[in-house]
Design a protein around this motif. Structure first.
Motif, mmCIF file in Angstrom:
data_model
loop_
_atom_site.group_PDB
_atom_site.id
_atom_site.type_symbol
_atom_site.label_atom_id
_atom_site.label_comp_id
_atom_site.label_asym_id
_atom_site.label_seq_id
_atom_site.Cartn_x
_atom_site.Cartn_y
_atom_site.Cartn_z
ATOM 1 N N ALA A 193 -5.865 -14.026 -54.956
ATOM 2 C CA ALA A 193 -7.029 -13.708 -55.771
ATOM 3 C C ALA A 193 -8.135 -13.236 -54.833
ATOM 4 O O ALA A 193 -8.510 -13.952 -53.897
ATOM 5 C CB ALA A 193 -7.495 -14.931 -56.552
ATOM 6 N N ALA A 194 -8.627 -12.035 -55.067
ATOM 7 C CA ALA A 194 -9.789 -11.548 -54.322
ATOM 8 C C ALA A 194 -11.016 -12.225 -54.912
ATOM 9 O O ALA A 194 -11.317 -12.058 -56.097
ATOM 10 C CB ALA A 194 -9.897 -10.029 -54.422
ATOM 11 N N TRP A 224 -7.381 -22.112 -54.692
ATOM 12 C CA TRP A 224 -6.274 -22.732 -53.958
ATOM 13 C C TRP A 224 -5.627 -23.847 -54.776
ATOM 14 O O TRP A 224 -4.413 -24.019 -54.756
ATOM 15 C CB TRP A 224 -6.761 -23.275 -52.625
ATOM 16 C CG TRP A 224 -7.016 -22.223 -51.584
ATOM 17 C CD1 TRP A 224 -6.302 -21.088 -51.349
ATOM 18 C CD2 TRP A 224 -8.089 -22.213 -50.627
ATOM 19 N NE1 TRP A 224 -6.853 -20.382 -50.308
ATOM 20 C CE2 TRP A 224 -7.939 -21.040 -49.842
ATOM 21 C CE3 TRP A 224 -9.148 -23.072 -50.336
ATOM 22 C CZ2 TRP A 224 -8.807 -20.716 -48.797
ATOM 23 C CZ3 TRP A 224 -10.021 -22.764 -49.310
ATOM 24 C CH2 TRP A 224 -9.843 -21.581 -48.548
ATOM 25 N N SER A 225 -6.454 -24.618 -55.509
ATOM 26 C CA SER A 225 -5.923 -25.748 -56.282
ATOM 27 C C SER A 225 -4.961 -25.298 -57.367
ATOM 28 O O SER A 225 -4.092 -26.065 -57.803
ATOM 29 C CB SER A 225 -7.068 -26.550 -56.907
ATOM 30 O OG SER A 225 -7.645 -25.864 -58.013
ATOM 31 N N LEU A 226 -5.095 -24.039 -57.798
ATOM 32 C CA LEU A 226 -4.220 -23.503 -58.840
ATOM 33 C C LEU A 226 -2.980 -22.827 -58.275
ATOM 34 O O LEU A 226 -2.081 -22.443 -59.025
ATOM 35 C CB LEU A 226 -5.001 -22.503 -59.699
ATOM 36 C CG LEU A 226 -6.132 -23.097 -60.538
ATOM 37 C CD1 LEU A 226 -6.932 -21.992 -61.216
ATOM 38 C CD2 LEU A 226 -5.595 -24.073 -61.576
ATOM 39 N N GLY A 227 -2.929 -22.654 -56.951
ATOM 40 C CA GLY A 227 -1.758 -22.059 -56.322
ATOM 41 C C GLY A 227 -1.969 -20.682 -55.732
ATOM 42 O O GLY A 227 -1.048 -20.113 -55.140
ATOM 43 N N PHE A 228 -3.172 -20.121 -55.879
ATOM 44 C CA PHE A 228 -3.436 -18.786 -55.357
ATOM 45 C C PHE A 228 -3.744 -18.807 -53.869
ATOM 46 O O PHE A 228 -4.293 -19.784 -53.348
ATOM 47 C CB PHE A 228 -4.633 -18.155 -56.087
ATOM 48 C CG PHE A 228 -4.368 -17.841 -57.524
ATOM 49 C CD1 PHE A 228 -3.702 -16.680 -57.892
ATOM 50 C CD2 PHE A 228 -4.765 -18.723 -58.518
ATOM 51 C CE1 PHE A 228 -3.438 -16.395 -59.204
ATOM 52 C CE2 PHE A 228 -4.508 -18.450 -59.848
ATOM 53 C CZ PHE A 228 -3.839 -17.291 -60.196
ATOM 54 N N VAL A 253 -6.204 -16.795 -51.145
ATOM 55 C CA VAL A 253 -7.504 -16.137 -51.251
ATOM 56 C C VAL A 253 -7.511 -14.893 -50.372
ATOM 57 O O VAL A 253 -7.176 -14.958 -49.186
ATOM 58 C CB VAL A 253 -8.649 -17.086 -50.831
ATOM 59 C CG1 VAL A 253 -9.950 -16.317 -50.611
ATOM 60 C CG2 VAL A 253 -8.845 -18.166 -51.896
ATOM 61 N N ALA A 254 -7.848 -13.760 -50.982
ATOM 62 C CA ALA A 254 -8.112 -12.536 -50.240
ATOM 63 C C ALA A 254 -9.617 -12.501 -49.998
ATOM 64 O O ALA A 254 -10.397 -12.312 -50.939
ATOM 65 C CB ALA A 254 -7.653 -11.317 -51.026
#
Length: 380
Positions: free
Chosen positions: A31-32, A64-68, A70-71
Motif C-alpha cells: 500500500a502506497a 502492516w497490521s492488516l498484512g500489507f 508499505v511503499a
C-alpha cells in the motif's frame, strides 16, 4: 441510522465490517501510504513540509497490521507535490526503523526530486542524483523503489539515455529494486518517459532495461491506467521479475490474473480501502474467486472517482478518507492540497465509500464530514 443530506442527494450511512488481520496471501501487496500534515506547525503550509510524524507512522502500523507492505515516500505521500527529498528521507528512516522492529515489509522511493529539471541538467547529473538517493534509502535499511525522474524526462535525448541511466543506477544497488513507470496522467512532467510518447514503444525500452539488468530488478510497477498495456508487458517480463499493478482502475482483474500470469500490487487505493482489500486478498488466497470479486467490486467505482482526471489530485480523496475514518483528526494536507477537489467530488467519495462498506463508524463519519462541508457553505 445516520443520514447525511449531501448536496447531490441524501445518503444513509451503513456500518461495514471492522478490518482485521488476515492469513497468508498469494500476492505481494504494497500500500502506497499518505502522510499526515501537522496543522498546528508554525510555517507556511504551501511551502513547508510539516509532517505529523506520530500519526503518519501510526497509519503505517495500521497497514502492516492488516498484512500489507508499505511503499514509502511515493506519490501517494505527496512526493513532488509538497513532500521534498529531505522530508522524504526522514520519513523513510523513521518508517524503515519501525518496519525493522516489527519485521514488516517496506520499500521506499528513490528518485531525483532534489535536482530541479532545467536546460543545464545533464544525464550525468541525473545519474548522480539517483545514486545519492538510492544510497540514502539503502543505508536506512529499505529496498529501493526506483521512481521515474522529471529531470531525466527533460534531459534525455532518446531511449539510449534511459538505458544508460538505469543500467548505471541499478548496478550500484545492494538489493534488487522495484522500477516505477508513472504515467503522465499522474504527473504531466513525465510525458514521453522512456524516450517516446508511444507507450508501447516506451515499453520496449523499459523491457530492454529490465532484461539487461534482471538480477537487479525485483519487479516493475506501471501506472498507466490501462489493463491491456499492463498485461502486454507482464507477459514479456523475464522469469523471476514481478509485475506490480499500479492500475487504480482495474486492479481486481489484474491481481487475479489469467492462465498466463498475474500481477502483484503496489497501489495508492489500498491506503483508503485497506480493510476491504485485505479481506479480498485473503479470499483470493483461499481460492474463493467469487467472494474476492464480490468484495472488491464495490471499491472500484470509488477508486475510479478518487483517481479521476486530473489524476495527480487523487491524494486529496485518500486523505479525506483517512480523516473520515478516524486515522487523523483533521482534513489538512501538505501544500494546501485539501483544496484540489470540489465539494461535489468529496460528497461522491462519501456516497461511494459507503456503498463499498468502508465506514465502520457511521456516526464518526457524519461528525467529521459536517464541519468540512459547513466550511464550504453546505449544511449536512
Amino acid at each position: 441510522m445516520t443520514r447525511l443530506n449531501l448536496p447531490d442527494g441524501a445518503v444513509t450511512l451503513q456500518a461495514g465490517p471492522a478490518p482485521k488481520a488476515t492469513g497468508n496471501w498469494n500476492r505481494i501487496a504494497y500500500a502506497a501510504a499518505h502522510v499526515v500534515a501537522d496543522p498546528l506547525a508554525d510555517g507556511d503550509p504551501w511551502l513547508d513540509a510539516n509532517v505529523d510524524w506520530d500519526r503518519t507512522l501510526a497509519f503505517r502500523e495500521h497497514l502492516w497490521s492488516l498484512g500489507f507492505g508499505v511503499a514509502e515516500a511515493m506519490d501517494t505521500a505527496q512526493r513532488g507535490m509538497g513532500l521534498d527529498w529531505s522530508s522524504s528521507l526522514e520519513l523513510i528512516r523513521r518508517s524503515t526503523a519501525l518496519a525493522r522492529d516489527k519485521g514488516a515489509l517496506i520499500a521506499s522511493g528513490a528518485g531525483t526530486d532534489h535536482l530541479a529539471p532545467g536546460p543545464d541538467v545533464t544525464v550525468d547529473d541525473v545519474i548522480r542524483a539517483y545514486e545519492e538517493q538510492c544510497e540514502a534509502v539503502e543505508a536506512a535499511g529499505s529496498r529501493v523503489i526506483l521512481m521515474a525522474s522529471r529531470a531525466l524526462a527533460r534531459a534525455a535525448k532518446g531511449p539510449e539515455d534511459y538505458e544508460r541511466v538505469y543500467t548505471r543506477v541499478l548496478s550500484g544497488l545492494q538489493q534488487p529494486a522495484i522500477l516505477h513507470w508513472l504515467g503522465e496522467m499522474f504527473d504531466p512532467a513525465l510525458e514521453g518517459y522512456w524516450g517516446t510518447s508511444d507507450h508501447m514503444a516506451a515499453m520496449d525500452t523499459a523491457l530492454s532495461v529490465i532484461e539487461a539488468n534482471a538480477a537487479k530488478v525485483d519487479g516493475i510497477k506501471i501506472s498507466l491506467l490501462s489493463a491491456e498495456k499492463e498485461i502486454a508487458m507482464r507477459r514479456r517480463l523475464p522469469e523471476g521479475v514481478r509485475m506490480y499493478t499500479g492500475d487504480d482502475f482495474n486492479y481486481p482483474d489484474l491481481i487475479e490474473g489469467d492462465d498466463r500470469g498475474y500481477s502483484h500490487a503496489l497501489l495508492g487505493i489500498f491506503d483508503p480501502i485497506a480493510g476491504v482489500a485485505a479481506r479480498a486478498l485473503s479470499q483470493l488466497a483461499e481460492g474463493d474467486k467469487a467472494a474476492y470479486h464480490q468484495t472488491f467490486a464495490p471499491t472500484v467505482p470509488l477508486s475510479r472517482h478518487i483517481f479521476k482526471a486530473p489524476t495527480r489530485f487523487y491524494k486529496t480523496g485518500v486523505v479525506f478518507m483517512a480523516y473520515l475514518t478516524g486515522h487523523q483528526d483533521h482534513f489538512t494536507m501538505i501544500g494546501g492540497q485539501e483544496s484540489t477537489r470540489s465539494t461535489l467530488h468529496l460528497a461522491d467519495i462519501i456516497r461511494l465509500a459507503n456503498s463499498a462498506g468502508l465506514f465502520t463508524d457511521p456516526e464518526l463519519v457524519a461528525a467529521r464530514a459536517r464541519p468540512v462541508f459547513a466550511a464550504r457553505g453546505v449544511e449536512l
